[in-house]
Motif scaffolding. Structure first.
Motif, PDB file in Angstrom:
ATOM      1  N   GLY A 198       0.809  -1.207   0.000  1.00 10.46           N
ATOM      2  CA  GLY A 198       0.000   0.000   0.000  1.00 10.46           C
ATOM      3  C   GLY A 198       0.841   1.254   0.000  1.00 10.46           C
ATOM      4  N   VAL A 199       1.522   1.538   1.132  1.00 12.44           N
ATOM      5  CA  VAL A 199       2.301   2.757   1.258  1.00 12.44           C
ATOM      6  C   VAL A 199       3.287   2.600   2.410  1.00 12.44           C
ATOM      7  CG1 VAL A 199       0.717   3.884   2.876  1.00 12.44           C
ATOM      8  CG2 VAL A 199       2.098   5.300   1.349  1.00 12.44           C
ATOM      9  N   PHE A 200       4.413   3.314   2.341  1.00 14.41           N
ATOM     10  CA  PHE A 200       5.296   3.408   3.501  1.00 14.41           C
ATOM     11  C   PHE A 200       5.472   4.876   3.853  1.00 14.41           C
ATOM     12  CE2 PHE A 200       8.636   3.870   0.218  1.00 14.41           C
ATOM     13  CZ  PHE A 200       9.344   4.951   0.724  1.00 14.41           C
ATOM     14  N   THR A 201       5.765   5.152   5.125  1.00 19.91           N
ATOM     15  CA  THR A 201       6.119   6.500   5.579  1.00 19.91           C
ATOM     16  C   THR A 201       7.324   6.400   6.497  1.00 19.91           C
ATOM     17  OG1 THR A 201       4.662   6.446   7.529  1.00 19.91           O
ATOM     18  CG2 THR A 201       3.719   7.300   5.473  1.00 19.91           C
ATOM     19  N   ILE A 202       8.181   7.420   6.433  1.00 13.85           N
ATOM     20  CA  ILE A 202       9.284   7.575   7.385  1.00 13.85           C
ATOM     21  C   ILE A 202       9.133   8.961   7.996  1.00 13.85           C
ATOM     22  CG2 ILE A 202      11.764   7.524   7.760  1.00 13.85           C
ATOM     23  CD1 ILE A 202      12.078   5.912   5.220  1.00 13.85           C
ATOM     24  N   SER A 203       9.076   9.022   9.299  1.00 13.87           N
ATOM     25  CA  SER A 203       8.871  10.300   9.984  1.00 13.87           C
ATOM     26  C   SER A 203       9.712  10.338  11.244  1.00 13.87           C
ATOM     27  CB  SER A 203       7.394  10.498  10.320  1.00 13.87           C
ATOM     28  OG  SER A 203       6.939   9.452  11.173  1.00 13.87           O
TER      29      SER A 203
END
Length: 698
Positions: free
Chosen positions: A612-617
């Motif tokens: 689906g999607v990845f995020t890095i925060s």
């Protein structure tokens, strides 16, 4: 028009002018071109109408909160179903991108909640499909416009002890043709916003959460085939003298935030100084009428929240076939109390009445006239007779047109059956939606240019608890869900019955008992069909399969011999319960120390079978002055041949505040998990680091 109707219109217009955001002048300076070419205009310039200043583009035609075509008229909370409902009024016959046999357009409503700390928390959004529907007159020679739609979203607010009740402030924003962003201050071009307080549920004894044995309350079931004409009268009930005295003793109290009623209108309309029915619409995805009413005063409701309080009765009727003969659908009750600190705008509640009716073909428009009547502490009389305390509303709604008649199964995992490739892949189709209008692929809207989204919406499997639903019910019959793994062991293999319990919301259960009822399947996996009111969410079966390809079908039977009388086709469903995976490393090693101005670098991977999607925060975000690169991605990032993360990520720490930080990797897949638009399989990984003052600053 009746004097009461004229007064209601005047009050609604006044309230709309007070609550509506934006300039009233701007709301009336549109042109048909700006409506018919809306998508093209904002595609060329996101700030064409002036409501996207962050885009960096100059506005061309400032326009906001236009309510000429559609308007959000009410927001309320159902404490039984734990849902919020927004009612919208569609006013014009055109401007909705085509008739019923076209794709039409979408109306979106996003909700936020403020628990009193001035922080808006996003709840989510729902949508309804609208079309160009010509003006017409009903059998009473009344205009069929506007049409009233109800948009419903699950909402389980925080609870409080009865000694300190909680009144969340709900904000709802209606927007045509574009999903409202997660900014509670955003103004739509077409649509409007409303703020309204609701009452959060009070803490109760958890021992009554479920009734293990189904109970039939025949005196509260909907009355089949009971009709009344325009002139007939349904017997009213007399309010008990002691309860009537409650109102008389409180009659001198002010009604905060309300416009005083004229004495003669009190006599015509019933007394609405304590409670008032303010909207009635149709949630046509779930075959339910939704009525919203407002509680206005601090007392007069039988006692504080630690007492039993009293009941508000909401009764429903419908003229399905435009004959001026109305069918009584039933009534619901909502428990209310005295709240000495009631907000100035009052408290709104919704009551839901599920019903059972056939769907129609797309070349037929069916606009029924529906009624709801509100009465305090007694069942209301049939309109046009008014209750002593309360009022009634008459509105027009649109039954949803479908290209074919409803089947034995309408929803799998809360996704429309027609949006699933049940013949071959068993996955959702491009553009698939949940019941509430959410896309099953929430990250790629079909217009995104982000890498990984170029081809539009992706396809999703199912996982976790898969709810099987149908809008039509067949009281007197039995059914069971059959399931079989693919490939079949033999061509004629019939599978096994699904033997899981189901939990339904039974709106016929009288207060104060829990409406949540658990049913255990009979021998062979059979359940009895429940009425629409006994099964408000239209649940047929719970199914929690292992990963793999499956087929399911519904079998309908009758009698103690379970003689089969009907079958659905075998539907193919792909199931995935395998969560995503990922890695996040620092080049300087775990728990690193670095100085302000350094660039933190590392490697990462993010994978899923149905990505689906990845995020890095980084958190706390307010102490970092730059963004992780990359911060988001729509394509999976695999590890190298040795299983080590191979993609680069970095963080510039210039001008940041020295502090302890956590770098967070999140990976979501597309699986329709747990039959919820807000649930996907997820992987999370956190890595800590310390940011110190630069040596020159020490």
């Amino acid at each position: 028009m009746r004097p009461f109707a004229l007064f209601t219109v005047a009050v609604r217009l006044l309230v709309a002018s007070v609550l509506g955001r934006g300039s009233p002048a701007a709301a009336n300076q549109d042109s048909p071109h700006h409506r018919t070419h809306f998508q093209q205009l904002i595609a060329g310039n996101p700030n064409y109408f002036g409501n996207a200043p962050d885009s960096g583009r100059e506005p061309v035609f400032p326009l906001a909160n236009n309510i000429n075509y559609e308007e959000l008229t009410s927001v309320g909370f159902n404490p039984v179903l734990k849902t919020l409902a927004a009612t919208i009024s569609v006013k014009l016959p055109s401007g909705f991108n085509g008739g019923l046999c076209s794709s039409g357009s979408w109306e979106y409503v996003r909700f936020w909640v403020d628990y009193g700390d001035a922080i808006w928390n996003n709840i989510g959004y729902v949508a309804v499909n609208t079309h160009d529907i010509p003006n017409g007159l009903d059998c009473n020679n009344t205009s069929q416009k506007p049409l009233q739609y109800a948009l419903v979203i699950p909402f389980d607010p925080a609870t409080r002890n009865c000694t300190k009740p909680l009144f969340p402030l709900i904000r709802a924003t209606l927007s045509w043709a574009t999903v409202p962003p997660e900014d509670p201050g955003w103004s739509p071009v077409w649509g409007n916003s409303l703020d309204q307080h609701v009452q959060a549920p009070l803490m109760t004894d958890s021992s009554s959460a479920f009734q293990e044995i189904p109970v039939v309350y025949s005196d509260l079931l909907p009355v089949d085939n009971v009709t009344f004409s325009e002139a007939s009268v349904f017997p009213s009930h007399t309010i008990h003298e002691s309860l009537s005295a409650i109102r008389h003793s409180a009659s001198s109290l002010p009604s905060p935030g309300q416009i005083p009623m004229l004495d003669e209108l009190h006599q015509v309309a019933g007394d609405i100084s304590y409670e008032e029915l303010i909207s009635l619409g149709l949630d046509y995805k779930q075959n339910s009428l939704v009525a919203t009413f407002k509680i206005k005063r601090p007392s007069g409701y039988g006692g504080d929240p630690c007492s039993n309080g009293t009941l508000e009765y909401i009764a429903f009727w419908a003229d399905w076939n435009n004959t001026c003969e109305h069918t009584f659908l039933g009534y619901q009750t909502i428990n209310v109390h005295d709240f000495v600190d009631i907000p100035a705008d009052g408290l709104t509640y919704t009551a839901t009445m599920p019903f059972n009716t056939d769907h129609l073909f797309c070349n037929r428009t069916k606009i029924p006239r529906v009624y709801a009547s509100l009465s305090w502490q007694s069942a209301p009389p049939v309109p046009p007779n008014f209750p002593t305390w309360g009022n009634w509303l008459e509105t027009h709604v649109q039954l949803e047109p479908l290209s074919e008649s409803a089947g034995l199964i309408d929803f799998i995992g809360d996704v429309l059956l027609s949006h699933i490739d049940v013949v071959s892949s068993g996955m959702t189709k491009s553009g698939a939606m949940y019941i509430d209008g959410h896309l099953t692929d929430p990250w790629c809207d079909g217009q995104s240019t982000q890498p990984g989204c170029e081809l539009g919406l992706r396809h999703a499997p199912f996982g976790g608890l898969i709810k099987i639903k149908a809008l039509m019910t067949r009281p007197g019959y039995l059914y069971r869900l059959m399931a079989r793994r693919l490939p079949l062991p033999t061509p004629d293999y019939e599978g096994l019955p699904v033997m899981e319990d189901i939990v339904v919301t039974d709106l016929t259960v009288p207060w104060p008992f829990s409406p949540r009822v658990r049913y255990v399947p009979e021998t062979g996996g059979y359940f009895k069909y429940l009425t629409s009111q006994q099964n408000a969410e239209h649940i047929l079966s719970y199914w929690t399969p292992l990963s793999g390809d499956w087929q399911i079908r519904l079998e309908v039977a009758i009698g103690s011999s379970h003689e089969h009388v009907d079958y659905s086709p075998w539907y193919t469903i792909r199931v995935n319960n395998q969560p995503p995976n990922g890695q996040l490393l620092f080049d300087t090693g775990e728990c690193s120390d670095l100085f302000v101005g350094d660039t933190l670098r590392g490697k990462f991977s993010a994978t899923a079978q149905y990505f689906g999607v990845f995020t890095i925060s980084v958190t706390p975000w307010d102490k970092i002055r730059s963004q992780v690169k990359p911060s988001i991605g729509y394509k999976q990032v695999p590890p190298d041949v040795n299983g080590q993360p191979a993609a680069d990520w970095s963080l510039d720490t210039n001008n940041s505040t020295p502090c302890g930080f956590v770098a967070q990797l999140r990976v979501w897949d597309l699986t329709v998990y747990g039959s919820s638009p807000y649930s996907h399989l997820e992987y999370g990984l956190d890595r800590g680091f310390c940011l110190l003052k630069a040596p020159a600053l020490i």
